[in-house]
Design a protein around this motif. Structure first.
Motif, mmCIF file in Angstrom:
data_model
loop_
_atom_site.group_PDB
_atom_site.id
_atom_site.type_symbol
_atom_site.label_atom_id
_atom_site.label_comp_id
_atom_site.label_asym_id
_atom_site.label_seq_id
_atom_site.Cartn_x
_atom_site.Cartn_y
_atom_site.Cartn_z
ATOM 1 N N SER A 210 -14.601 25.786 8.543
ATOM 2 C CA SER A 210 -15.695 26.160 7.647
ATOM 3 C C SER A 210 -15.891 25.109 6.564
ATOM 4 N N ILE A 211 -17.020 25.214 5.884
ATOM 5 C CA ILE A 211 -17.285 24.460 4.664
ATOM 6 C C ILE A 211 -17.481 25.483 3.554
ATOM 7 N N LYS A 212 -16.615 25.439 2.547
ATOM 8 C CA LYS A 212 -16.667 26.431 1.480
ATOM 9 C C LYS A 212 -16.813 25.764 0.117
ATOM 10 N N TYR A 213 -17.589 26.390 -0.725
ATOM 11 C CA TYR A 213 -17.759 25.949 -2.106
ATOM 12 C C TYR A 213 -16.944 26.877 -2.998
ATOM 13 N N LYS A 214 -15.931 26.316 -3.671
ATOM 14 C CA LYS A 214 -15.140 27.151 -4.563
ATOM 15 C C LYS A 214 -14.422 26.278 -5.594
ATOM 16 N N ASN A 215 -14.211 26.877 -6.747
ATOM 17 C CA ASN A 215 -13.534 26.169 -7.837
ATOM 18 C C ASN A 215 -14.183 24.826 -8.144
ATOM 19 N N ASN A 216 -15.529 24.803 -8.113
ATOM 20 C CA ASN A 216 -16.290 23.588 -8.438
ATOM 21 C C ASN A 216 -15.981 22.425 -7.497
ATOM 22 N N ARG A 217 -15.639 22.744 -6.279
ATOM 23 C CA ARG A 217 -15.398 21.698 -5.293
ATOM 24 C C ARG A 217 -15.774 22.227 -3.908
ATOM 25 N N ILE A 218 -15.789 21.309 -2.937
ATOM 26 C CA ILE A 218 -16.177 21.659 -1.573
ATOM 27 C C ILE A 218 -14.989 21.401 -0.652
ATOM 28 N N GLU A 219 -14.633 22.405 0.146
ATOM 29 C CA GLU A 219 -13.497 22.299 1.061
ATOM 30 C C GLU A 219 -13.985 22.431 2.503
ATOM 31 N N LEU A 220 -13.747 21.387 3.276
ATOM 32 C CA LEU A 220 -14.135 21.382 4.683
ATOM 33 C C LEU A 220 -12.878 21.406 5.545
ATOM 34 N N ILE A 221 -12.775 22.418 6.386
ATOM 35 C CA ILE A 221 -11.705 22.497 7.391
ATOM 36 C C ILE A 221 -12.397 22.526 8.746
ATOM 37 N N THR A 222 -12.131 21.538 9.565
ATOM 38 C CA THR A 222 -12.799 21.442 10.853
ATOM 39 C C THR A 222 -12.011 22.164 11.948
ATOM 40 N N ASN A 223 -12.742 22.665 12.945
ATOM 41 C CA ASN A 223 -12.097 23.198 14.154
ATOM 42 C C ASN A 223 -11.381 22.106 14.932
ATOM 43 N N GLY A 224 -11.781 20.859 14.677
ATOM 44 C CA GLY A 224 -11.182 19.736 15.390
ATOM 45 C C GLY A 224 -11.960 19.389 16.650
ATOM 46 N N PHE A 225 -11.713 18.187 17.118
ATOM 47 C CA PHE A 225 -12.455 17.650 18.264
ATOM 48 C C PHE A 225 -11.738 17.914 19.582
ATOM 49 N N GLY A 226 -10.416 17.929 19.555
ATOM 50 C CA GLY A 226 -9.648 18.116 20.777
ATOM 51 C C GLY A 226 -8.809 19.375 20.744
ATOM 52 N N THR A 227 -7.916 19.477 21.702
ATOM 53 C CA THR A 227 -7.013 20.622 21.808
ATOM 54 C C THR A 227 -5.611 20.123 22.109
ATOM 55 N N THR A 228 -4.665 21.007 21.949
ATOM 56 C CA THR A 228 -3.289 20.675 22.321
ATOM 57 C C THR A 228 -2.678 21.864 23.047
ATOM 58 N N THR A 229 -1.730 21.596 23.915
ATOM 59 C CA THR A 229 -1.042 22.599 24.736
ATOM 60 C C THR A 229 -1.996 23.229 25.746
ATOM 61 N N LEU A 230 -2.841 24.173 25.292
ATOM 62 C CA LEU A 230 -3.850 24.761 26.161
ATOM 63 C C LEU A 230 -5.188 24.086 25.883
ATOM 64 N N HIS A 231 -5.784 23.487 26.897
ATOM 65 C CA HIS A 231 -7.047 22.787 26.704
ATOM 66 C C HIS A 231 -8.200 23.768 26.916
ATOM 67 N N LEU A 232 -8.161 24.801 26.075
ATOM 68 C CA LEU A 232 -9.139 25.882 26.120
ATOM 69 C C LEU A 232 -9.525 26.243 24.695
ATOM 70 N N ARG A 233 -10.756 26.686 24.524
ATOM 71 C CA ARG A 233 -11.227 27.161 23.221
ATOM 72 C C ARG A 233 -12.075 28.416 23.415
ATOM 73 N N LEU A 234 -11.951 29.314 22.439
ATOM 74 C CA LEU A 234 -12.778 30.513 22.436
ATOM 75 C C LEU A 234 -13.049 30.888 20.983
ATOM 76 N N GLY A 235 -14.308 30.936 20.622
ATOM 77 C CA GLY A 235 -14.670 31.348 19.273
ATOM 78 C C GLY A 235 -14.474 30.286 18.212
ATOM 79 N N ALA A 236 -14.024 29.107 18.604
ATOM 80 C CA ALA A 236 -13.828 27.990 17.668
ATOM 81 C C ALA A 236 -14.144 26.693 18.416
ATOM 82 N N PRO A 237 -15.415 26.436 18.668
ATOM 83 C CA PRO A 237 -15.791 25.286 19.506
ATOM 84 C C PRO A 237 -15.382 23.954 18.901
ATOM 85 N N ALA A 238 -15.123 22.994 19.766
ATOM 86 C CA ALA A 238 -14.804 21.636 19.311
ATOM 87 C C ALA A 238 -15.968 21.090 18.503
#
Length: 253
Positions: A210-238
């Motif tokens: 997500s991208i969140k605005y809080k405490n007068n700053r912006i925090e971006l946490i990405t789902n990421g581009f790849g995968t590890t262990t299981l090369h599957l995604r559900l509900g959190a697309p690359a």
């Protein structure tokens, strides 16, 4: 028997869907205003993290980009260095590249990775900051979280002043809480969690990116581009991010 066949077909369809999600190339675009005491020209920052075993295609970037930040886990054990070099080459063809270490990167030879970085002029932000576009008050700060150095954060911010506009990057968002006085940043970037990677509705091992605005700053946490262990995604697309960063006009120059 028909019931079992339906379950089997549904399971196969779900696995195919999860496989497509794991190898999708979703570009998230966002315009962000950052406060500044010294005006800077708007620029496009590409943020990509958790590449792991994936290939970054040459045609992945078909837009203007001014700076690229790799948020760790560019590689993991078993990935050929030739693939890493090709990925870096395809990124570096578009803009200067900056890199922070993730928890999986050192599963391959660190010396070999550094040689690739030197060859392609990639700047490694191991507990240090750099100025962007020759503007000493516009700084990119990188933390090497998994080196576990007691003075890592102090060293990373050693050249940062209170009037600087700061983009902070760490592989893990669990460093975000550390960015408080005497340290500050207006934009914080991280990956690592893969957005939970496999989510059942709202439930997952970690929160969805997500991208969140809080405490007068912006925090971006990405789902990421790849995968590890299981090369599957559900509900959190690359995904990867293109941030158009512009100066906020409320702050006097």
């Amino acid at each position: 028997m028909k019931y079992l066949m339906r379950i089997g077909l549904a399971a196969v369809a779900l696995l195919l869907h999860m496989g497509r999600n794991a190898f999708s190339e979703k570009l998230v675009q966002k315009t962000i205003e950052l406060p500044t005491y010294k005006a800077f020209k708007p620029f496009n920052l590409l943020f990509i993290a958790d590449v792991h075993r994936r290939r970054i295609k040459a045609e992945l970037i078909d837009f203007q980009v001014d700076v690229i930040v790799i948020g760790g886990d560019l590689v993991e054990k078993g990935v050929p260095l030739e693939r890493v070099a090709e990925n870096i080459k395809n990124l570096r063809a578009h803009a200067p590249v900056y890199f922070v270490w993730g928890n999986n990167d050192r599963e391959v030879s660190e010396d070999a990775l550094r040689k690739i970085f030197v060859q392609h002029d990639v700047v490694v932000l191991d507990d240090k900051s750099v100025s962007l576009f020759n503007n000493p008050q516009l700084r990119l700060v990188g933390l090497d979280h998994f080196a576990y150095k007691p003075d890592g954060l102090k060293n990373a911010f050693s050249e940062v002043t209170e009037q600087d506009t700061v983009v902070f990057v760490s592989h893990t968002p669990f460093d975000f809480w550390k960015i408080k006085r005497p340290y500050s940043a207006q934009l914080l970037l991280a990956g690592h969690t893969h957005g939970g990677q496999i989510r059942i509705g709202p439930f997952g091992m970690f929160k969805k990116g997500s991208i969140k605005y809080k405490n007068n700053r912006i925090e971006l946490i990405t789902n990421g581009f790849g995968t590890t262990t299981l090369h599957l995604r559900l509900g959190a697309p690359a995904e990867y991010h293109l941030l158009t960063i512009i100066p906020e006009t409320k702050v006097d120059e």
